[in-house]
Design a protein around this motif. Structure first.
Motif, PDB file in Angstrom:
ATOM      1  N   UNK A 247      -6.066  12.811   6.519  1.00  0.00           N
ATOM      2  CA  UNK A 247      -5.143  11.703   6.263  1.00  0.00           C
ATOM      3  C   UNK A 247      -4.847  11.571   4.765  1.00  0.00           C
ATOM      4  N   UNK A 248      -3.625  11.132   4.455  1.00  0.00           N
ATOM      5  CA  UNK A 248      -3.197  11.056   3.058  1.00  0.00           C
ATOM      6  C   UNK A 248      -2.975   9.638   2.538  1.00  0.00           C
ATOM      7  N   UNK A 249      -2.668   8.711   3.428  1.00  0.00           N
ATOM      8  CA  UNK A 249      -2.268   7.367   2.985  1.00  0.00           C
ATOM      9  C   UNK A 249      -3.343   6.358   3.392  1.00  0.00           C
ATOM     10  N   UNK A 250      -3.972   5.728   2.403  1.00  0.00           N
ATOM     11  CA  UNK A 250      -5.084   4.822   2.717  1.00  0.00           C
ATOM     12  C   UNK A 250      -4.690   3.664   3.621  1.00  0.00           C
ATOM     13  N   UNK A 251      -3.476   3.137   3.451  1.00  0.00           N
ATOM     14  CA  UNK A 251      -3.054   2.007   4.293  1.00  0.00           C
ATOM     15  C   UNK A 251      -3.062   2.405   5.768  1.00  0.00           C
ATOM     16  N   UNK A 252      -2.556   3.587   6.093  1.00  0.00           N
ATOM     17  CA  UNK A 252      -2.529   4.020   7.495  1.00  0.00           C
ATOM     18  C   UNK A 252      -3.941   4.124   8.056  1.00  0.00           C
ATOM     19  N   UNK A 253      -4.841   4.729   7.296  1.00  0.00           N
ATOM     20  CA  UNK A 253      -6.221   4.884   7.760  1.00  0.00           C
ATOM     21  C   UNK A 253      -6.873   3.521   7.959  1.00  0.00           C
ATOM     22  N   UNK A 254      -6.636   2.599   7.039  1.00  0.00           N
ATOM     23  CA  UNK A 254      -7.192   1.255   7.181  1.00  0.00           C
ATOM     24  C   UNK A 254      -6.652   0.530   8.400  1.00  0.00           C
ATOM     25  N   UNK A 255      -5.345   0.638   8.618  1.00  0.00           N
ATOM     26  CA  UNK A 255      -4.726  -0.017   9.782  1.00  0.00           C
ATOM     27  C   UNK A 255      -5.230   0.594  11.084  1.00  0.00           C
TER      28      UNK A 255
END
Length: 157
Positions: A13-21
């Motif tokens: 994964x590249x985008x922290x917001x996506x992983x957090x969501x």
């Protein structure tokens, strides 16, 4: 809370917001979140915690250094692997989700590597997009849609 059965896998994964969501959704539905390195961010970044809000500490999280390490450790049955890609020939509605399913998603910019998808065409699915002007959907949105569809089939809904 019971141990999670269905699992969600994010490959590089590249985008922290996506992983957090996605982590937040996994907590809500008691799913394990498996992350395959390398990441495009640090799990300690504020963006991961912000998207997961105060739920991130409850994420049932497992990490692997590579896809190979994941396969060697987990030894998933091929029919329990469900890959989601923009160009899957089947849709998420066609999948016969297993209770021990691994729902696998690639990174935001490139999707899943061909080396992972080769030979897995029967296990590769997409989300329908009715307007050809849209090239792709947000990873967190796709993962959430897939999770709920997979769980709906498991709950008999």
């Amino acid at each position: 809370m019971s141990e999670p059965c269905m699992k969600l896998v994010l490959v590089t994964p590249e985008i922290p917001y996506n992983t957090g969501a996605i982590g937040r959704t996994c907590v809500a539905l008691n799913l394990e979140l498996i992350l395959i390195k390398p990441y495009g961010f640090s799990l300690t970044e504020k963006a991961v915690r912000r998207a997961g809000t105060d739920y991130w500490k409850y994420v049932h999280l497992s990490e692997y250094d590579s896809w190979k390490h994941f396969l060697d450790d987990r030894k998933p049955r091929p029919e329990s692997l469900f890959f989601f890609e923009e160009h899957g020939e089947q849709t998420l509605y066609d999948a016969d989700y297993q209770p021990d399913a691994y729902l696998v998603f690639g990174c935001e910019s490139k999707g899943l590597p061909l080396a992972i998808l080769n030979g897995m065409e029967d296990q590769t699915f997409s989300l329908p997009m009715l307007d050809s002007r849209v090239r792709s959907l947000n990873l967190a949105n796709v993962a959430t849609a897939v999770i709920y569809q997979a769980m709906r089939t498991q709950l008999g809904g």
